[in-house]
Design a protein around this motif. Structure first.
Motif, PDB file in Angstrom:
ATOM      1  N   PRO A  44       0.803  -1.229   0.000  1.00  0.00           N
ATOM      2  CA  PRO A  44       0.000   0.000   0.000  1.00  0.00           C
ATOM      3  C   PRO A  44       0.833   1.276   0.000  1.00  0.00           C
ATOM      4  CG  PRO A  44      -0.010  -1.005   2.173  1.00  0.00           C
ATOM      5  CD  PRO A  44       0.712  -1.946   1.259  1.00  0.00           C
ATOM      6  N   VAL A  61      -3.364   0.663  -3.598  1.00  0.00           N
ATOM      7  CA  VAL A  61      -2.520  -0.498  -3.851  1.00  0.00           C
ATOM      8  C   VAL A  61      -2.643  -0.863  -5.325  1.00  0.00           C
ATOM      9  CG1 VAL A  61      -4.277  -2.194  -3.207  1.00  0.00           C
ATOM     10  CG2 VAL A  61      -1.867  -2.807  -3.076  1.00  0.00           C
ATOM     11  N   THR A  69      -8.481  -7.951  -4.535  1.00  0.00           N
ATOM     12  CA  THR A  69      -7.572  -7.158  -3.704  1.00  0.00           C
ATOM     13  C   THR A  69      -8.335  -6.486  -2.575  1.00  0.00           C
ATOM     14  OG1 THR A  69      -6.269  -6.716  -5.678  1.00  0.00           O
ATOM     15  CG2 THR A  69      -5.860  -5.299  -3.785  1.00  0.00           C
ATOM     16  N   VAL A  71      -7.865  -3.441   0.474  1.00  0.00           N
ATOM     17  CA  VAL A  71      -7.074  -2.350   1.040  1.00  0.00           C
ATOM     18  C   VAL A  71      -7.880  -1.758   2.196  1.00  0.00           C
ATOM     19  CG1 VAL A  71      -7.888  -0.613  -0.619  1.00  0.00           C
ATOM     20  CG2 VAL A  71      -5.769  -0.235   0.601  1.00  0.00           C
ATOM     21  N   THR A  92     -12.467   0.323   4.153  1.00  0.00           N
ATOM     22  CA  THR A  92     -12.001  -0.893   3.495  1.00  0.00           C
ATOM     23  C   THR A  92     -12.613  -0.978   2.107  1.00  0.00           C
ATOM     24  OG1 THR A  92     -11.875  -2.030   5.616  1.00  0.00           O
ATOM     25  CG2 THR A  92     -11.882  -3.415   3.645  1.00  0.00           C
ATOM     26  N   ALA A 118      -2.848  -4.001   2.784  1.00  0.00           N
ATOM     27  CA  ALA A 118      -3.344  -4.284   1.441  1.00  0.00           C
ATOM     28  C   ALA A 118      -2.670  -5.525   0.881  1.00  0.00           C
ATOM     29  CB  ALA A 118      -3.083  -3.099   0.524  1.00  0.00           C
ATOM     30  N   GLN A 127      -0.614 -10.159   2.623  1.00  0.00           N
ATOM     31  CA  GLN A 127      -0.990  -8.764   2.793  1.00  0.00           C
ATOM     32  C   GLN A 127       0.109  -8.022   3.543  1.00  0.00           C
ATOM     33  OE1 GLN A 127      -4.895  -8.760   4.578  1.00  0.00           O
ATOM     34  NE2 GLN A 127      -5.770  -9.911   2.884  1.00  0.00           N
TER      35      GLN A 127
END
Length: 135
Positions: A44, A61, A69, A71, A92, A118, A127
């Protein structure tokens, strides 16, 4: 099984967007700036933005277009030196490819820090979490 997990993640992201309020939900869906994010995939990029009244946490990201994905960005504050950091706002986003999330506005004089996590939504071990310096 992965389809079920993806569906749950999408539902959680939708609920988080709705509970953040209309202004934050609208801001969290503006994802055209991900091209300016660092070239490091699944890591991120974080920053904070001021609007004159408060601060917003922003995280982006870059990811493969076919990857689910996630983040998550948080604004954390510290009441006094040495006290624990507490999350006061978060957002989120879960989607295919690159993603961006923006927190609701935080108005405080406390010490602040922006943190983001992320990466692949279905691979928690891949992550990455990073934070800004306190400001």
């Amino acid at each position: 099984m992965r389809a079920r997990i993806a569906a749950v993640m999408m539902a959680v992201a939708g609920i988080a967007g709705l509970t953040a309020g209309p202004a934050a939900a609208a801001a969290a869906t503006t994802e055209n700036d991900t091209a300016t994010c660092a070239a490091v995939v699944n890591t991120p990029c974080i920053s904070h933005q001021h609007d004159g009244e408060g601060v917003f946490g922003v995280a982006q990201v870059s990811a493969d277009p076919g990857q689910l994905t996630v983040v998550r960005v948080e604004v954390r504050t510290q009441k006094a030196w040495g006290s624990p950091w507490g999350t006061v706002a978060s957002a989120t986003t879960v989607r295919l490819g690159s993603a961006k999330a923006v927190t609701p506005r935080v108005v405080t004089t406390d010490l602040r820090m922006i943190c983001a996590t992320a990466g692949p939504a279905l691979e928690a071990t891949q992550q990455v979490t990073t934070c800004t310096n306190p400001f």
